[in-house]
Design an enzyme around this catalytic site. Structure first.
Site, PDB file in Angstrom:
ATOM      1  N   TYR A 160      12.860 -27.313  39.440  1.00 22.37           N
ATOM      2  CA  TYR A 160      12.792 -26.087  40.261  1.00 22.37           C
ATOM      3  C   TYR A 160      11.371 -25.525  40.252  1.00 22.37           C
ATOM      4  O   TYR A 160      10.806 -25.208  41.305  1.00 22.37           O
ATOM      5  CB  TYR A 160      13.775 -25.072  39.695  1.00 22.37           C
ATOM      6  CG  TYR A 160      13.821 -23.721  40.376  1.00 22.37           C
ATOM      7  CD1 TYR A 160      14.679 -23.498  41.461  1.00 22.37           C
ATOM      8  CD2 TYR A 160      13.057 -22.658  39.919  1.00 22.37           C
ATOM      9  CE1 TYR A 160      14.743 -22.250  42.067  1.00 22.37           C
ATOM     10  CE2 TYR A 160      13.114 -21.410  40.516  1.00 22.37           C
ATOM     11  CZ  TYR A 160      13.967 -21.214  41.590  1.00 22.37           C
ATOM     12  OH  TYR A 160      14.031 -19.967  42.197  1.00 22.37           O
ATOM     13  N   LYS A 164       8.842 -25.097  43.433  1.00 20.71           N
ATOM     14  CA  LYS A 164       8.325 -23.784  43.848  1.00 20.71           C
ATOM     15  C   LYS A 164       6.799 -23.766  43.826  1.00 20.71           C
ATOM     16  O   LYS A 164       6.166 -23.110  44.663  1.00 20.71           O
ATOM     17  CB  LYS A 164       8.901 -22.689  42.951  1.00 20.71           C
ATOM     18  CG  LYS A 164      10.417 -22.501  43.083  1.00 20.71           C
ATOM     19  CD  LYS A 164      10.818 -22.163  44.507  1.00 20.71           C
ATOM     20  CE  LYS A 164      12.299 -21.781  44.610  1.00 20.71           C
ATOM     21  NZ  LYS A 164      12.701 -21.499  46.003  1.00 20.71           N
TER      22      LYS A 164
HETATM   23  P1  NAD Z   1      21.214 -17.137  47.019  1.00 20.75           P
HETATM   24  O1  NAD Z   1      21.911 -18.163  46.208  1.00 20.75           O
HETATM   25  O2  NAD Z   1      21.977 -15.980  47.537  1.00 20.75           O
HETATM   26  O3  NAD Z   1      20.485 -17.813  48.265  1.00 20.75           O
HETATM   27  C1  NAD Z   1      20.218 -19.184  48.377  1.00 20.75           C
HETATM   28  C2  NAD Z   1      20.711 -19.634  49.733  1.00 20.75           C
HETATM   29  O4  NAD Z   1      20.338 -20.991  49.955  1.00 20.75           O
HETATM   30  C3  NAD Z   1      22.231 -19.544  49.854  1.00 20.75           C
HETATM   31  O5  NAD Z   1      22.575 -18.842  51.034  1.00 20.75           O
HETATM   32  C4  NAD Z   1      22.656 -20.999  49.924  1.00 20.75           C
HETATM   33  O6  NAD Z   1      23.841 -21.204  50.682  1.00 20.75           O
HETATM   34  C5  NAD Z   1      21.436 -21.629  50.571  1.00 20.75           C
HETATM   35  N1  NAD Z   1      21.390 -23.077  50.346  1.00 20.75           N
HETATM   36  C6  NAD Z   1      21.631 -23.745  49.198  1.00 20.75           C
HETATM   37  N2  NAD Z   1      21.538 -25.070  49.405  1.00 20.75           N
HETATM   38  C7  NAD Z   1      21.220 -25.249  50.721  1.00 20.75           C
HETATM   39  C8  NAD Z   1      20.996 -26.380  51.536  1.00 20.75           C
HETATM   40  N3  NAD Z   1      21.068 -27.635  51.055  1.00 20.75           N
HETATM   41  N4  NAD Z   1      20.698 -26.175  52.848  1.00 20.75           N
HETATM   42  C9  NAD Z   1      20.617 -24.930  53.355  1.00 20.75           C
HETATM   43  N5  NAD Z   1      20.825 -23.816  52.624  1.00 20.75           N
HETATM   44  C10 NAD Z   1      21.132 -23.974  51.322  1.00 20.75           C
HETATM   45  O7  NAD Z   1      20.036 -16.615  46.093  1.00 20.75           O
HETATM   46  P2  NAD Z   1      18.631 -15.946  46.484  1.00 20.75           P
HETATM   47  O8  NAD Z   1      18.100 -15.445  45.213  1.00 20.75           O
HETATM   48  O9  NAD Z   1      18.733 -15.033  47.651  1.00 20.75           O
HETATM   49  O10 NAD Z   1      17.776 -17.221  46.873  1.00 20.75           O
HETATM   50  C11 NAD Z   1      16.870 -17.237  47.976  1.00 20.75           C
HETATM   51  C12 NAD Z   1      15.598 -17.930  47.539  1.00 20.75           C
HETATM   52  O11 NAD Z   1      14.941 -17.104  46.568  1.00 20.75           O
HETATM   53  C13 NAD Z   1      15.802 -19.277  46.864  1.00 20.75           C
HETATM   54  O12 NAD Z   1      14.827 -20.197  47.341  1.00 20.75           O
HETATM   55  C14 NAD Z   1      15.563 -18.980  45.403  1.00 20.75           C
HETATM   56  O13 NAD Z   1      15.154 -20.101  44.675  1.00 20.75           O
HETATM   57  C15 NAD Z   1      14.496 -17.922  45.521  1.00 20.75           C
HETATM   58  N6  NAD Z   1      14.256 -17.096  44.327  1.00 20.75           N
HETATM   59  C16 NAD Z   1      15.237 -16.304  43.848  1.00 20.75           C
HETATM   60  C17 NAD Z   1      14.985 -15.495  42.730  1.00 20.75           C
HETATM   61  C18 NAD Z   1      16.043 -14.598  42.144  1.00 20.75           C
HETATM   62  O14 NAD Z   1      15.827 -14.044  41.050  1.00 20.75           O
HETATM   63  N7  NAD Z   1      17.168 -14.395  42.821  1.00 20.75           N
HETATM   64  C19 NAD Z   1      13.717 -15.515  42.144  1.00 20.75           C
HETATM   65  C20 NAD Z   1      12.730 -16.334  42.667  1.00 20.75           C
HETATM   66  C21 NAD Z   1      12.999 -17.109  43.779  1.00 20.75           C
END
Ligand code: NAD
Length: 260
Positions: A160, A164
């Site tokens: 991951y 990123k």
């Molecule tokens: P989340 O799980 O709600 O969102 C992730 C989304 O990606 C979901 O809607 C999921 O259905 C979709 N997804 C997963 N696999 C997929 C695929 N193969 N094709 C298309 N869509 C797919 O969580 P979030 O935190 O809103 O995540 C959004 C982004 O933010 C992600 O890239 C995550 O890594 C990043 N992020 C999140 C955090 C945190 O603390 N929540 C921190 C840093 C980065």
């Protein structure tokens, strides 16, 4: 004219049915954009409330089931957005997965499955939308990176973190390659944001872990999806035209030295 206005712009957002993507879709619509929303059915998130929020803001949404590891799915949504709205001006490559796997267990399949979504998914979306942006002489390539891999490491999430960090190299390169076409490329590195991903106790922090992080943030809270959506609104706007090839850390100051 309000600042950071997106009237007349079309934004494609992946991972739009939950968390950061859903908030960004609503915030973009409130700023005047029409949106093409990618959702991923196996996760079971309902895209309809997001569409309702867009329509409540007076804007239009199209939706499609998209697996960002499929070029055909990604190109299909770009084509659908062009047919419906005429162009794609903004891509928020936001879909992502986190999986807890120690290095000893990180076989090729486990490594590649995260790379396919978190890094290659963004590349596919950008590649598919850039021709439209070039025709429009306006483009915003935006990727959801993370503090994991760019500010800190994340034990048992090396794939991951690598994905990123890879997004940063991707946007920096595209920023230079397409900067002459009115296109900018930037990444946002959220700290801990309260979403389904961070609240998953198996593959991320879980509710107790999220609450523990809140105590380490100067403001005493973790981020909410809107905190990232508003940053994307700025980066998507005309006013951000001189911000290019950057990684913007949005973590409430959690990772500043000397906090622990
Ligand atoms: P989340 O799980 O709600 O969102 C992730 C989304 O990606 C979901 O809607 C999921 O259905 C979709 N997804 C997963 N696999 C997929 C695929 N193969 N094709 C298309 N869509 C797919 O969580 P979030 O935190 O809103 O995540 C959004 C982004 O933010 C992600 O890239 C995550 O890594 C990043 N992020 C999140 C955090 C945190 O603390 N929540 C921190 C840093 C980065």
């Amino acid at each position: 004219m309000p600042m950071f206005d997106l009237t007349g712009r079309v934004a494609l957002i992946t991972g739009a049915a939950s968390g950061i993507g859903a908030a960004t879709a609503r915030i973009f619509a409130e700023a005047g954009a029409d949106v093409a929303l990618a959702f991923y059915p196996p996760d079971g998130h309902d895209i309809r409330p997001v569409v309702a929020a867009v329509e409540a803001a007076g804007r239009r949404a199209i939706t499609a089931p998209v697996d960002v590891s499929s070029t055909a799915d990604v190109e299909g949504l770009v084509r659908a957005a062009e047919n419906e709205f005429g162009a794609v001006h903004i891509v928020v490559a936001n879909a992502g997965i986190a999986r807890t796997v120690s290095l000893a267990d990180l076989d090729d399949e486990a490594w590649n499955s995260v790379m396919e979504v978190d890094l290659h998914g963004a590349w596919r979306c950008f590649r598919a939308a850039i021709p439209s942006m070039q025709r429009e002489k306006y483009g915003r390539l935006l990727a959801t990176s993370s503090v994991a891999g760019t500010v800190s490491g994340w034990p048992e999430h090396s794939h991951y973190a690598a994905a990123k960090a890879g997004l940063v190299g991707l946007v920096k390169s595209l920023a230079v390659e397409f900067g002459g076409d009115g296109i900018t490329a930037n990444a946002v590195a959220p700290g801990v944001i309260r979403t389904p991903q961070s609240l998953d106790p198996v593959n991320s922090l879980g509710p107790a872990g999220v609450d523990a992080v809140a105590k380490k943030v100067p403001a005493g809270r973790v981020g909410e999806p809107d905190d990232i959506g508003y940053v994307y609104r700025f980066l998507a706007s005309q006013e951000a035209s001189y911000v290019n090839g950057q990684l913007l850390v949005v973590d409430g100051g959690r990772n500043l030295a000397g906090l622990d």
